[in-house]
Design an enzyme around this catalytic site. Structure first.
Site, PDB file in Angstrom:
ATOM      1  N   GLU A  70       0.839  -1.148   0.076  1.00  0.00           N
ATOM      2  CA  GLU A  70       0.055  -0.022  -0.004  1.00  0.00           C
ATOM      3  C   GLU A  70       0.816   1.244  -0.032  1.00  0.00           C
ATOM      4  O   GLU A  70       1.467   1.789   0.945  1.00  0.00           O
ATOM      5  CB  GLU A  70      -1.125  -0.030   1.266  1.00  0.00           C
ATOM      6  N   CYS A  74      -2.036   9.377   1.952  1.00  0.00           N
ATOM      7  CA  CYS A  74      -1.662   8.766   0.529  1.00  0.00           C
ATOM      8  C   CYS A  74      -2.569   8.814  -0.352  1.00  0.00           C
ATOM      9  O   CYS A  74      -2.201   9.015  -1.776  1.00  0.00           O
ATOM     10  CB  CYS A  74      -1.129   7.104   0.739  1.00  0.00           C
TER      11      CYS A  74
HETATM   12  P1  NAD Z   1      10.205   6.955   4.212  1.00  0.00           P
HETATM   13  O1  NAD Z   1      10.440   6.440   2.790  1.00  0.00           O
HETATM   14  O2  NAD Z   1      11.537   7.159   5.274  1.00  0.00           O
HETATM   15  O3  NAD Z   1       9.561   5.810   4.968  1.00  0.00           O
HETATM   16  C1  NAD Z   1       8.075   5.580   4.850  1.00  0.00           C
HETATM   17  C2  NAD Z   1       7.590   4.293   5.604  1.00  0.00           C
HETATM   18  O4  NAD Z   1       8.564   3.146   5.760  1.00  0.00           O
HETATM   19  C3  NAD Z   1       8.246   4.566   7.327  1.00  0.00           C
HETATM   20  O5  NAD Z   1       6.776   3.988   8.183  1.00  0.00           O
HETATM   21  C4  NAD Z   1       9.318   3.822   7.571  1.00  0.00           C
HETATM   22  O6  NAD Z   1       9.201   3.433   8.969  1.00  0.00           O
HETATM   23  C5  NAD Z   1       9.206   2.521   6.813  1.00  0.00           C
HETATM   24  N1  NAD Z   1      10.585   2.069   6.533  1.00  0.00           N
HETATM   25  C6  NAD Z   1      11.524   2.760   5.879  1.00  0.00           C
HETATM   26  N2  NAD Z   1      12.633   1.839   5.509  1.00  0.00           N
HETATM   27  C7  NAD Z   1      12.259   0.581   5.934  1.00  0.00           C
HETATM   28  C8  NAD Z   1      12.552  -0.599   5.555  1.00  0.00           C
HETATM   29  N3  NAD Z   1      13.849  -0.861   5.190  1.00  0.00           N
HETATM   30  N4  NAD Z   1      11.898  -1.895   6.235  1.00  0.00           N
HETATM   31  C9  NAD Z   1      10.657  -1.471   6.561  1.00  0.00           C
HETATM   32  N5  NAD Z   1      10.014  -0.350   6.687  1.00  0.00           N
HETATM   33  C10 NAD Z   1      10.627   0.730   6.364  1.00  0.00           C
HETATM   34  O7  NAD Z   1       9.386   8.145   4.255  1.00  0.00           O
HETATM   35  P2  NAD Z   1       8.700   9.030   5.599  1.00  0.00           P
HETATM   36  O8  NAD Z   1       9.633  10.316   5.509  1.00  0.00           O
HETATM   37  O9  NAD Z   1       8.601   8.437   6.784  1.00  0.00           O
HETATM   38  O10 NAD Z   1       7.372   9.414   5.015  1.00  0.00           O
HETATM   39  C11 NAD Z   1       7.304  10.155   3.831  1.00  0.00           C
HETATM   40  C12 NAD Z   1       6.918   9.398   2.357  1.00  0.00           C
HETATM   41  O11 NAD Z   1       6.404   7.987   2.919  1.00  0.00           O
HETATM   42  C13 NAD Z   1       6.033  10.105   1.811  1.00  0.00           C
HETATM   43  O12 NAD Z   1       6.457  10.511   0.622  1.00  0.00           O
HETATM   44  C14 NAD Z   1       4.880   8.860   1.332  1.00  0.00           C
HETATM   45  O13 NAD Z   1       5.042   8.656  -0.179  1.00  0.00           O
HETATM   46  C15 NAD Z   1       5.145   7.749   2.296  1.00  0.00           C
HETATM   47  N6  NAD Z   1       4.157   7.230   3.000  1.00  0.00           N
HETATM   48  C16 NAD Z   1       3.057   6.741   2.407  1.00  0.00           C
HETATM   49  C17 NAD Z   1       1.867   6.172   3.462  1.00  0.00           C
HETATM   50  C18 NAD Z   1       0.946   5.672   2.869  1.00  0.00           C
HETATM   51  O14 NAD Z   1      -0.221   5.661   3.506  1.00  0.00           O
HETATM   52  N7  NAD Z   1       0.967   5.100   1.812  1.00  0.00           N
HETATM   53  C19 NAD Z   1       2.172   6.362   4.751  1.00  0.00           C
HETATM   54  C20 NAD Z   1       3.281   7.214   5.513  1.00  0.00           C
HETATM   55  C21 NAD Z   1       4.425   7.628   4.290  1.00  0.00           C
END
Ligand code: NAD
Length: 478
Positions: free
Chosen positions: A250, A284
């Site tokens: 997702e 999202c």
């Molecule tokens: P990020 O890319 O650093 O992390 C996104 C999420 O992934 C976080 O919850 C983080 O804990 C998790 N994550 C990161 N690396 C991981 C790994 N190796 N293994 C497992 N989990 C991992 O981004 P962020 O700064 O926390 O959030 C911003 C971006 O994330 C946004 O641009 C958006 O696209 C995306 N996002 C999407 C949703 C959604 O509902 N689809 C929710 C939150 C964030």
């Protein structure tokens, strides 16, 4: 209710991390540390997977009827504790209390719906080719699952993994967000108090990459569900594929909105401004690219801008606040970068555009008009309070713009013309299209994206199916 320090849930016990490590939790409305969360060590991850294996044995052997009863009990507790859970959510995530409470109450509804769905995981009988043969499919839980959930909907995103997994008969380890740990822990406490056996649900926090790189290849785990950004999703999908694990992804989007010349502009502006600035745009499925017919472009942009200007920005716990802060400084800098790039390339700033001085990570609701596809914001998910406006003259061009990006999560259409509604509903490549209202994310409706926004659904019967194997059994009895 004071903000608690948050622990790991391993085999039914709340415990500190094996090496005693913790991470700070920050209130984004003032930048202050409000508590801490246990940071799992390798031993904790291993123990929690072992517990999930045992939990799977007992839960998958529990009848769907009894699973549903326990889930409904948990849902009742979530409703009874909604005020407290919502307060924790606002303290750690920043969204206005009313939004937080809504999220929690909606989770109770999700759990109820999936509890009932547990009792409907039917197989089917297949007409056999031979007398005396009974051919059937049976639905069986796939096995222990792991779910990685993000900070933007700390309670809802956990529920969208936990509830269908439990309905299917799976145990599940949740790796919840370190930024917002207390509200998911309070949610999961409701399941513990509903007497769901130790090991059926585990809860970890820590270094996300450490947990995913250990748990996904682990032989215990049979299903991986992730909500978060596209790059991380691609990385985890590749890891899961290398180990042949079932996955649901997702991921992010870049919600196109098509407003036709015959649309009810007032209704569109009210609904879409609410959807855009909900959770300060960190959603999202947020509407982002507003593609507006040239005949109503100026009028609609002005209407929408007025709605953005009317928002009351502040601490989510203050009465009257309608938009809170961003989650952290990193997000604020990212939003600023997108706006600077758009303005430099000729976008016109209708309102906002700046961070708000003082404590916390506040940013003004921002409307950028006359944007072009060269601007970074028109290509990267802003994940913040930015609305981007461009005009179109031919419907085909609007559809082409909606489909230009590799994402396909949620799309929005406003028109009174049934023919156009039908053409847009069919023409937009997206997992969800909602026309003339905000109609997505109910428990009974599919929820998920296509293309780079991921695959699989976290709503409707499809969400339970994602945690089930279809086994074929053919039996000659004579
Ligand atoms: P990020 O890319 O650093 O992390 C996104 C999420 O992934 C976080 O919850 C983080 O804990 C998790 N994550 C990161 N690396 C991981 C790994 N190796 N293994 C497992 N989990 C991992 O981004 P962020 O700064 O926390 O959030 C911003 C971006 O994330 C946004 O641009 C958006 O696209 C995306 N996002 C999407 C949703 C959604 O509902 N689809 C929710 C939150 C964030």
């Amino acid at each position: 209710m004071a903000y608690p320090n948050v622990f790991l849930l391993i085999n039914g016990e709340w415990r500190a991390a094996a090496h005693g490590e913790t991470l700070d939790v920050i209130n984004p409305a003032n930048g202050k540390i409000i508590g801490n969360v246990a940071k799992a060590a390798r031993d904790d991850i291993e123990r929690s997977l072992k517990a999930a294996q045992a939990g799977f044995k007992s839960w998958s052997a529990t009848s769907a009827y009894d699973r549903a009863k326990k889930m409904r009990r948990a849902a009742d507790l979530v409703r009874a504790r909604a005020d407290d859970i919502a307060r924790l959510l606002t303290l750690e995530e920043g969204k206005p209390y009313a939004e937080a409470r809504n999220e929690v109450v909606n989770c109770a509804e999700l759990i109820d719906w999936f509890a009932d769905e547990a009792r409907r995981t039917y197989g089917r009988l297949i007409p056999a080719r031979q007398a005396g043969v009974m051919s059937a499919t049976v639905k069986e839980p796939v096995g222990p699952a792991i779910g990685f959930t993000p900070w933007n909907f700390p309670v809802a995103q956990v529920t969208r993994k936990l509830a269908p997994a439990l309905a299917a008969g799976c145990s599940i380890v949740i790796k919840a967000p370190e930024e917002t740990p207390a509200s998911p822990a309070a949610l999961i406490q409701c399941f513990v108090d509903a007497d769901i056996a130790p090991g059926v649900i585990g809860l970890l926090y820590g270094e996300p990459s450490e947990i995913s790189s250990y748990a996904i290849p682990h032989p215990t785990i049979r299903k991986v569900s992730f909500t978060g950004s596209v790059p991380v999703g691609k990385h985890l999908a590749a890891l899961a594929s290398a180990h042949m694990k079932r996955i649901t992804m997702e991921l992010g989007g870049h919600g196109p909105v098509i407003v036709c010349e015959d649309a009810d502009l007032e209704s569109a502006a009210s609904a879409l401004a609410m959807a855009k600035f909900r959770n300060a745009g960190q959603v999202c499925v947020a509407p982002t690219r507003f593609i507006v017919h040239e005949a109503v472009y100026a009028e609609f942009t002005d209407l929408f801008t007025k709605k953005a200007q009317a928002l009351k920005i502040g601490d989510g716990l203050d009465a009257g606040t309608t938009m809170g802060p961003l989650i952290n400084e990193r997000r604020r800098a990212s939003v600023e970068r997108l706006i600077a790039d758009a303005v430099e390339k000729g976008a016109s700033l209708k309102c906002g555009g700046e961070r708000i001085a003082g404590d916390g990570f506040f940013f003004q609701p921002t409307v950028l008009a006359d944007v072009t596809t060269e601007m970074v914001a028109m290509n990267e998910e802003p994940f913040g309070p930015i609305a981007l406006f461009m005009s179109y003259s031919k419907l085909d061009d609007a559809i082409a713009e909606a489909n230009r990006l590799p994402f396909g999560l949620a799309a929005y259409v406003w028109t009174r013309d049934a023919k156009k509604a039908s053409a847009l509903g069919r023409g937009i490549e997206s997992g969800m299209v909602t026309i003339n209202h905000l109609g997505i994310a109910l428990p009974e409706t599919p929820y998920g994206g296509i293309r780079e926004s991921g695959y699989g659904s976290e709503g409707g019967p499809e969400a339970v199916e994602a945690y089930l194997n279809t086994k074929f059994v053919s039996h000659l009895s004579e």
